[in-house]
Design a protein around this motif. Structure first.
Motif, PDB file in Angstrom:
ATOM      1  N   THR A 133       0.832  -1.199   0.000  1.00 30.87           N
ATOM      2  CA  THR A 133       0.000   0.000   0.000  1.00 30.87           C
ATOM      3  C   THR A 133       0.871   1.255   0.000  1.00 30.87           C
ATOM      4  O   THR A 133       1.682   1.450   0.905  1.00 30.87           O
ATOM      5  CB  THR A 133      -0.925  -0.003   1.228  1.00 30.87           C
ATOM      6  OG1 THR A 133      -1.650  -1.223   1.235  1.00 30.87           O
ATOM      7  CG2 THR A 133      -1.883   1.177   1.207  1.00 30.87           C
ATOM      8  N   PHE A 134       0.691   2.055  -1.008  1.00 33.19           N
ATOM      9  CA  PHE A 134       1.379   3.345  -1.122  1.00 33.19           C
ATOM     10  C   PHE A 134       0.300   4.394  -1.347  1.00 33.19           C
ATOM     11  O   PHE A 134      -0.878   4.075  -1.392  1.00 33.19           O
ATOM     12  CB  PHE A 134       2.331   3.327  -2.325  1.00 33.19           C
ATOM     13  CG  PHE A 134       3.356   2.222  -2.286  1.00 33.19           C
ATOM     14  CD1 PHE A 134       4.618   2.453  -1.781  1.00 33.19           C
ATOM     15  CD2 PHE A 134       3.050   0.948  -2.751  1.00 33.19           C
ATOM     16  CE1 PHE A 134       5.562   1.439  -1.738  1.00 33.19           C
ATOM     17  CE2 PHE A 134       3.991  -0.068  -2.709  1.00 33.19           C
ATOM     18  CZ  PHE A 134       5.250   0.177  -2.201  1.00 33.19           C
ATOM     19  N   LEU A 232      -7.671  -4.565   4.696  1.00 37.26           N
ATOM     20  CA  LEU A 232      -7.843  -3.113   4.716  1.00 37.26           C
ATOM     21  C   LEU A 232      -6.480  -2.475   4.506  1.00 37.26           C
ATOM     22  O   LEU A 232      -5.532  -2.766   5.239  1.00 37.26           O
ATOM     23  CB  LEU A 232      -8.430  -2.635   6.047  1.00 37.26           C
ATOM     24  CG  LEU A 232      -9.745  -3.247   6.530  1.00 37.26           C
ATOM     25  CD1 LEU A 232     -10.249  -2.491   7.762  1.00 37.26           C
ATOM     26  CD2 LEU A 232     -10.809  -3.226   5.438  1.00 37.26           C
ATOM     27  N   ARG A 233      -6.389  -1.631   3.502  1.00 35.74           N
ATOM     28  CA  ARG A 233      -5.137  -0.919   3.211  1.00 35.74           C
ATOM     29  C   ARG A 233      -5.307   0.504   3.722  1.00 35.74           C
ATOM     30  O   ARG A 233      -5.898   1.342   3.048  1.00 35.74           O
ATOM     31  CB  ARG A 233      -4.872  -0.949   1.715  1.00 35.74           C
ATOM     32  CG  ARG A 233      -4.671  -2.371   1.149  1.00 35.74           C
ATOM     33  CD  ARG A 233      -4.540  -2.303  -0.358  1.00 35.74           C
ATOM     34  NE  ARG A 233      -4.191  -3.565  -0.996  1.00 35.74           N
ATOM     35  CZ  ARG A 233      -2.961  -4.047  -1.107  1.00 35.74           C
ATOM     36  NH1 ARG A 233      -1.939  -3.368  -0.572  1.00 35.74           N
ATOM     37  NH2 ARG A 233      -2.718  -5.166  -1.730  1.00 35.74           N
ATOM     38  N   ILE A 234      -4.811   0.728   4.941  1.00 34.35           N
ATOM     39  CA  ILE A 234      -5.090   1.973   5.660  1.00 34.35           C
ATOM     40  C   ILE A 234      -3.943   2.959   5.492  1.00 34.35           C
ATOM     41  O   ILE A 234      -2.778   2.602   5.697  1.00 34.35           O
ATOM     42  CB  ILE A 234      -5.334   1.667   7.151  1.00 34.35           C
ATOM     43  CG1 ILE A 234      -6.537   0.728   7.288  1.00 34.35           C
ATOM     44  CG2 ILE A 234      -5.537   2.948   7.960  1.00 34.35           C
ATOM     45  CD1 ILE A 234      -6.593  -0.002   8.597  1.00 34.35           C
ATOM     46  N   THR A 235      -4.258   4.182   5.113  1.00 32.96           N
ATOM     47  CA  THR A 235      -3.246   5.224   4.919  1.00 32.96           C
ATOM     48  C   THR A 235      -3.616   6.436   5.757  1.00 32.96           C
ATOM     49  O   THR A 235      -4.767   6.871   5.742  1.00 32.96           O
ATOM     50  CB  THR A 235      -3.195   5.648   3.431  1.00 32.96           C
ATOM     51  OG1 THR A 235      -2.769   4.542   2.652  1.00 32.96           O
ATOM     52  CG2 THR A 235      -2.239   6.815   3.216  1.00 32.96           C
ATOM     53  N   ASN A 236      -2.644   6.977   6.475  1.00 29.93           N
ATOM     54  CA  ASN A 236      -2.896   8.259   7.120  1.00 29.93           C
ATOM     55  C   ASN A 236      -2.475   9.369   6.165  1.00 29.93           C
ATOM     56  O   ASN A 236      -1.307   9.719   6.067  1.00 29.93           O
ATOM     57  CB  ASN A 236      -2.159   8.397   8.447  1.00 29.93           C
ATOM     58  CG  ASN A 236      -2.489   9.722   9.128  1.00 29.93           C
ATOM     59  OD1 ASN A 236      -3.092  10.609   8.519  1.00 29.93           O
ATOM     60  ND2 ASN A 236      -2.099   9.871  10.390  1.00 29.93           N
ATOM     61  N   ALA A 237      -3.466   9.893   5.447  1.00 32.36           N
ATOM     62  CA  ALA A 237      -3.226  11.001   4.519  1.00 32.36           C
ATOM     63  C   ALA A 237      -3.556  12.342   5.178  1.00 32.36           C
ATOM     64  O   ALA A 237      -3.628  13.365   4.505  1.00 32.36           O
ATOM     65  CB  ALA A 237      -4.059  10.812   3.254  1.00 32.36           C
ATOM     66  N   THR A 277       1.411   3.843   6.091  1.00 36.66           N
ATOM     67  CA  THR A 277       0.320   2.957   5.682  1.00 36.66           C
ATOM     68  C   THR A 277       0.389   1.678   6.522  1.00 36.66           C
ATOM     69  O   THR A 277       1.472   1.264   6.938  1.00 36.66           O
ATOM     70  CB  THR A 277       0.394   2.572   4.191  1.00 36.66           C
ATOM     71  OG1 THR A 277       1.506   1.705   3.969  1.00 36.66           O
ATOM     72  CG2 THR A 277       0.535   3.795   3.291  1.00 36.66           C
ATOM     73  N   ILE A 278      -0.761   1.096   6.804  1.00 36.27           N
ATOM     74  CA  ILE A 278      -0.836  -0.150   7.561  1.00 36.27           C
ATOM     75  C   ILE A 278      -1.837  -1.067   6.874  1.00 36.27           C
ATOM     76  O   ILE A 278      -2.961  -0.660   6.595  1.00 36.27           O
ATOM     77  CB  ILE A 278      -1.273   0.085   9.028  1.00 36.27           C
ATOM     78  CG1 ILE A 278      -0.314   1.060   9.732  1.00 36.27           C
ATOM     79  CG2 ILE A 278      -1.350  -1.231   9.790  1.00 36.27           C
ATOM     80  CD1 ILE A 278      -0.629   1.303  11.195  1.00 36.27           C
ATOM     81  N   ASP A 279      -1.420  -2.292   6.578  1.00 36.68           N
ATOM     82  CA  ASP A 279      -2.342  -3.283   6.015  1.00 36.68           C
ATOM     83  C   ASP A 279      -2.784  -4.215   7.128  1.00 36.68           C
ATOM     84  O   ASP A 279      -1.938  -4.768   7.844  1.00 36.68           O
ATOM     85  CB  ASP A 279      -1.648  -4.107   4.931  1.00 36.68           C
ATOM     86  CG  ASP A 279      -1.333  -3.280   3.691  1.00 36.68           C
ATOM     87  OD1 ASP A 279      -1.653  -2.079   3.679  1.00 36.68           O
ATOM     88  OD2 ASP A 279      -0.760  -3.837   2.743  1.00 36.68           O
ATOM     89  N   VAL A 280      -4.083  -4.383   7.267  1.00 40.57           N
ATOM     90  CA  VAL A 280      -4.595  -5.302   8.285  1.00 40.57           C
ATOM     91  C   VAL A 280      -5.587  -6.271   7.668  1.00 40.57           C
ATOM     92  O   VAL A 280      -6.286  -5.939   6.707  1.00 40.57           O
ATOM     93  CB  VAL A 280      -5.287  -4.556   9.461  1.00 40.57           C
ATOM     94  CG1 VAL A 280      -4.344  -3.578  10.125  1.00 40.57           C
ATOM     95  CG2 VAL A 280      -6.567  -3.870   9.014  1.00 40.57           C
TER      96      VAL A 280
END
Ligand code: C2O
Length: 581
Positions: A133-134, A232-237, A277-280
């Protein structure tokens, strides 16, 4: 290579050119195919309704968040950016190494001059030995508040994830929203020397959610099937905040951070620093019903104002009664200043040794740095009134007491490539000018390093040299968890802790076996973190705090990495359409 056979196919509305090299097919028995994934970003004004009002924002292709880019490892991305907005802009592909393609990295005045209104620039780069995830975002002023989107790089055809294949993959982009023109607000804050303006909302995939005014129907909804597992591909944007993220009644299994696989780590709460980014893996293993997901600030600095609102989305199980008729379960988020929870999460992650793209820690260090990071002050120019803390000064920030200023006539990368003198100096200090009790909060006032001189001082590195950097947060003005991001490389996080780094004892705590690998680290508030990376990519690489409020006031530096000995380790010349200053 011989002329490739070209197959055109339409995949999810994108044109994908599949190049299958017949030569390679003859050499290798396996199918070698790499695609060219091409996009056009039309960046222009867009009117949206948020929080009871109409707003004009800068957006790509009329969407907020902007378009998602999907590709596989080994593919080449070509993105044509048409700037039809009133602002100068650049786009950065956050986390992508840009191996031998530094010209496509995107930070304003670091690797390129901005694309002027009415102009275009084509970013072209290959995804080499990276998957996960980018995300992409504008790297000029605060435009990234509304100019960002997901980049999802899946394993090569025939390769798979180092975990069971999920039923579906879901990008979750956490954002930050202001009622007002973000560029005007940022310029004003800079002129007045104050910190960044407090935002009005956080968002999930562009939607604030039902805790905000007029936002009942502006909430992200995820439909799930009971028993299925989702990635879930989580990004703090978000622009100026680290965030906690939680889902009511569900555990999550972390499998990757910053597009690097981790050992599975089970948790019910995430802390995502700005830029990470964090993939869970999320298994829908609860009774059929509706469950909120929520995010709000992890605000580490004592006494600093911040946006204390909460964004929510809802997860609705198939077969559940309409979620509006029954109140979904609500997750209980940690307190805003819950540093122990944040630290426990951030220090529990370890790399998946031997997994795809894993790299061992380099054991020989060529360039050791001890770098203080934190806030500072700047004098008010005469004939102006600064409102920064304290009144009569401007808020500033520094690394090793150097407050970074980007060049204005030529990008650093052009100056490096064309040997133009006078644009930067390569004397960034390897340690602060004075040693003191860095994290003692009573150290304030007329203390060491309170005023940081401005400069474009960076670090020159030999190709393939190994850098070790201790990042030491200071309590000057106030200690805070700064999300430090490095372009061009990922780094191993050897250790993290609170207080002042002590080489005698803390060096013994280094994890040299399976430390997490990342491109962005939230350096513990009033503490330190040690990172190591190999400078195997020629070019100029920015390193900076990922809070947009801290970047323009100097919390940044850069590395210039020399070419290697061969053509394959030499940066090619810039593309002909590289924007001119
Ligand atoms: Cu996402 Cu230089 O940043």
């Amino acid at each position: 290579m011989t002329s490739p056979s070209v197959i055109y196919s339409i995949e999810m509305g994108r044109l994908v050119f599949l190049f299958a090299s017949s030569l390679l097919l003859m050499v290798a028995a396996t199918t070698v195919s790499a695609a060219i994934v091409e996009h056009s970003f039309n960046v222009q004004n867009l009117t949206v309704n948020r929080l009871c009002n109409r707003h004009v924002i800068t957006a790509a292709n009329g969407r907020l968040p902007g378009p998602s880019i999907r590709a596989r490892e080994g593919d080449t991305l070509i993105i044509h950016v048409f700037n039809k907005s009133p602002y100068n802009l650049t786009i950065h592909w956050h986390g992508i190494h840009q191996m031998l393609s530094a010209w496509a990295d995107g930070p304003d005045m670091i690797t390129q001059c901005p694309i002027r209104p009415g102009n275009k620039y084509t970013y072209k780069f290959k995804i080499i030995k990276q998957e996960g995830t980018f995300w992409w975002h504008s790297h000029t002023s605060t435009l990234r508040a509304t100019l960002y989107g997901a980049i999802i790089i899946r394993p090569r055809a025939g390769s798979s994830y180092p975990f069971p294949k999920p039923y579906r993959e879901v990008p979750i982009l956490l954002g930050e929203w202001w009622n007002g023109n973000v560029v005007d607000m940022a310029n004003q804050a800079l002129a007045h020397g104050t910190g960044p303006n407090i935002s009005d909302a956080y968002t999930i995939n562009g939607w604030p959610g039902d805790l905000y005014p007029c936002s009942q129907n502006q909430m992200y909804k995820l439909k799930v099937k009971q028993g299925k597992t989702y990635l879930l591909r989580i990004t703090n944007a978000a622009v100026d905040n680290n965030l906690f993220y939680k889902i009511a009644n569900h555990k999550m299994i972390v499998v990757a951070v910053d597009a690097r696989y981790t050992n599975p780590y089970v948790t019910d709460v995430l802390v995502v620093a700005s830029g990470q980014t964090i993939d869970v893996l999320l298994t829908a293993d609860q009774p059929i019903g509706s469950y909120y997901m929520a995010a709000r600030a992890y605000a580490s600095a004592a006494g600093l104002e911040f946006d204390s609102t909460t964004t929510r989305g809802v997860i609705v199980y198939e077969g559940a009664p309409s979620w509006t008729s029954r109140t979904p379960l609500i997750p209980v988020l940690p307190a805003f200043n819950d540093t122990p929870t944040a630290h426990k999460f951030s220090t529990s992650l370890t790399a998946l040794v031997g997994g795809p793209h894993w790299e061992p820690v380099p054991l020989k260090v060529d360039h050791k740095m001890f770098v203080t990071i934190g806030m500072a002050l700047d004098v008010c120019p005469s004939n102006t009134t600064c409102q920064g803390p304290p009144v009569g000064a401007k808020l500033s920030a520094s690394m090793n007491n150097v407050s970074f200023v980007p060049p204005s006539s030529l990008s650093l990368l052009q100056a490096f490539f064309f040997n133009v003198r006078g644009v930067y100096t390569t004397d960034f200090p390897v340690k602060p000018p004075v040693q003191f009790d860095y994290t003692n909060p009573s150290i304030n006032g007329d203390r060491p390093l309170l005023f940081a001189p401005k400069g474009t001082r960076i670090t020159k590195l030999k190709f393939n040299s190994t850098v070790e950097m201790v990042m030491q947060n200071t309590a000057i003005i106030g200690a805070e968890n700064h999300p430090m991001h490095l372009h061009g490389f990922d780094f191993h996080v050897l250790a993290q802790g609170f207080g002042n780094f002590n080489p005698a004892t803390d060096t013994l705590k280094y994890n040299l076996f399976n430390p997490q690998i990342r491109h962005t680290i939230g350096v513990p508030v009033g503490g330190w973190a040690v990172i190591r990376f190999v400078a195997n990519n020629p070019g100029v690489w920015f390193m900076h705090c990922h809070f947009d409020g801290h970047l323009p006031i100097g919390l940044a530096t850069a590395f210039v990495v020399e070419n290697g000995p061969t053509p394959e380790t030499t940066l090619p010349p810039p593309p002909v359409d590289l924007p001119q200053c």
